[in-house]
Scaffold this motif. Sequence first.
Motif, PDB file in Angstrom:
ATOM      1  N   MET A   8       2.380   7.130  -6.918  1.00 43.09           N
ATOM      2  CA  MET A   8       3.049   7.724  -5.768  1.00 43.09           C
ATOM      3  C   MET A   8       2.987   6.873  -4.504  1.00 43.09           C
ATOM      4  O   MET A   8       3.762   7.092  -3.566  1.00 43.09           O
ATOM      5  N   LEU A   9       2.068   5.916  -4.447  1.00 46.25           N
ATOM      6  CA  LEU A   9       1.949   5.066  -3.258  1.00 46.25           C
ATOM      7  C   LEU A   9       1.954   3.583  -3.634  1.00 46.25           C
ATOM      8  O   LEU A   9       1.091   2.818  -3.188  1.00 46.25           O
ATOM      9  N   LEU A  66       2.185   1.381  -0.441  1.00 47.71           N
ATOM     10  CA  LEU A  66       1.255   1.656   0.669  1.00 47.71           C
ATOM     11  C   LEU A  66      -0.178   1.379   0.225  1.00 47.71           C
ATOM     12  O   LEU A  66      -0.943   2.300  -0.090  1.00 47.71           O
ATOM     13  N   TYR A  83      -3.336   3.242   2.048  1.00 49.19           N
ATOM     14  CA  TYR A  83      -3.471   4.655   1.712  1.00 49.19           C
ATOM     15  C   TYR A  83      -3.891   4.818   0.250  1.00 49.19           C
ATOM     16  O   TYR A  83      -4.678   5.708  -0.084  1.00 49.19           O
ATOM     17  N   ARG A  84      -3.341   3.967  -0.601  1.00 53.11           N
ATOM     18  CA  ARG A  84      -3.688   4.019  -2.022  1.00 53.11           C
ATOM     19  C   ARG A  84      -5.187   3.781  -2.215  1.00 53.11           C
ATOM     20  O   ARG A  84      -5.856   4.509  -2.949  1.00 53.11           O
ATOM     21  N   LEU A 141       4.781  11.557   8.745  1.00 52.48           N
ATOM     22  CA  LEU A 141       5.368  11.112   7.485  1.00 52.48           C
ATOM     23  C   LEU A 141       4.326  10.448   6.597  1.00 52.48           C
ATOM     24  O   LEU A 141       4.332  10.628   5.369  1.00 52.48           O
ATOM     25  N   ASP A 142       3.421   9.698   7.208  1.00 50.45           N
ATOM     26  CA  ASP A 142       2.345   9.093   6.432  1.00 50.45           C
ATOM     27  C   ASP A 142       1.442  10.161   5.839  1.00 50.45           C
ATOM     28  O   ASP A 142       1.007  10.056   4.685  1.00 50.45           O
ATOM     29  N   ALA A 181       2.317  13.138   5.015  1.00 45.78           N
ATOM     30  CA  ALA A 181       3.041  13.761   3.906  1.00 45.78           C
ATOM     31  C   ALA A 181       2.980  12.900   2.651  1.00 45.78           C
ATOM     32  O   ALA A 181       2.818  13.420   1.532  1.00 45.78           O
ATOM     33  N   ARG A 182       3.105  11.594   2.801  1.00 41.40           N
ATOM     34  CA  ARG A 182       3.031  10.702   1.651  1.00 41.40           C
ATOM     35  C   ARG A 182       1.649  10.771   1.000  1.00 41.40           C
ATOM     36  O   ARG A 182       1.520  10.781  -0.226  1.00 41.40           O
ATOM     37  N   ILE A 183       0.614  10.803   1.817  1.00 39.63           N
ATOM     38  CA  ILE A 183      -0.751  10.883   1.293  1.00 39.63           C
ATOM     39  C   ILE A 183      -0.991  12.235   0.632  1.00 39.63           C
ATOM     40  O   ILE A 183      -1.712  12.344  -0.365  1.00 39.63           O
ATOM     41  N   LEU A 197       0.995  14.208  -1.083  1.00 32.69           N
ATOM     42  CA  LEU A 197       1.610  14.462  -2.391  1.00 32.69           C
ATOM     43  C   LEU A 197       0.679  14.158  -3.555  1.00 32.69           C
ATOM     44  O   LEU A 197       0.470  15.013  -4.428  1.00 32.69           O
TER      45      LEU A 197
END
Length: 383
Positions: free
Chosen positions: A117-118, A121, A124-125, A271-272, A274-276, A278
Amino acid sequence: MSDVVGERAGTSSEDAVATRLSTLDRFLPVWIVAAMALGLLLGRSIPGLDDALASVEIGSVSLPIAVGLLVMMYPVLAKVRYDELGRVAADRRLLAASILLNWIVGPALMFALAWLMLPDLPEYRTGLIIVGLARCIAMVLIWNDLACGDREAAAILVAINSVFQVVAFAGLGYLYLELLPGWLGLADTGGGGGGGLHVSVWDIATSVLVFLGVPLLAGFLTRTLGERARGRDWYETTFLPRIGPTALHGLLFTIVVLFALQGDTITHRPLDVARIALPLLAYFALMWAGSFALGVALGMTYERTTTLAFTAAGNNFELAIAVAIGVFGVTSGQALAGVVGPLIEVPVLVGLVHVSLWARRRYYPRATTRTRHRPPATGKRST
């Protein structure tokens, strides 16, 4: 939250439990959301508050967070019947399943979700992989108690997680951040530290000692001395209901501090976040559901199945945040991923408490009518 005592036939477990909750327990999701909002508001509106809170620490341990966790965990650990720990430790199925889920399945699942999913990134990963390595030793006791899980089993499992954390955390960090991506032919982690996690085993041991050892010792001594002086009946029916509400107060204080520390960052990078969020949502759902299903398949009681599920799904976000900040810096993407962990974990696991109580009615109908005499988790018994 107390177990259901003598429910009438035909009454659902959720309804029966709800009628026995104190006001504090009944509106727990409301208080948690309010605490999160207050923390974010304070962090956003008071200049320098995050730096001031971050600077109040002893060694690598944040003093405000430590105080909140100690206040939160002490009442729960004071409720544990330590004379029953030997019986729980003899359950090899439970212990083996917990070790498998916590130290093989959990880190591997978070690693897979983070890369899926990342992929673009890396910071964050990496932060999420660190969260997956930090197995829960603190707040899980609250969720387990609210879901009417086995307190003694939870105490054993968090103790095992603590030992594994001290021994294996740094090595697993090297495996998942450095070796495994290379073996699988994945691109460079771009934030894995160029050699795994260079984190002191002593720092990990200190975190475990503060967040688990201190309240565990306090809870053990309180029960031992209290029962010796006044007897078990007085201890469980009079003393525990008096100290119970402090667990929720400690939980809410901890949440306010955590979100105040990163309130400005979270609100400026939605937005960051939200990405984290998921992969975290997928992780909590898969770990909890898979662990609960495993407990059912192994023929465990509801109480131990619930304990297995929550101890496998929860993470030690205190350690993950401390490691991310110590290795990559307080403003790093890895640190932000660690902070988003409790932002997602707290409301999701509160929801899973209700799912667990529903599953008790669905898969353990006898458990909803079995008479048990146990003190409530956070509030006094309602009349």
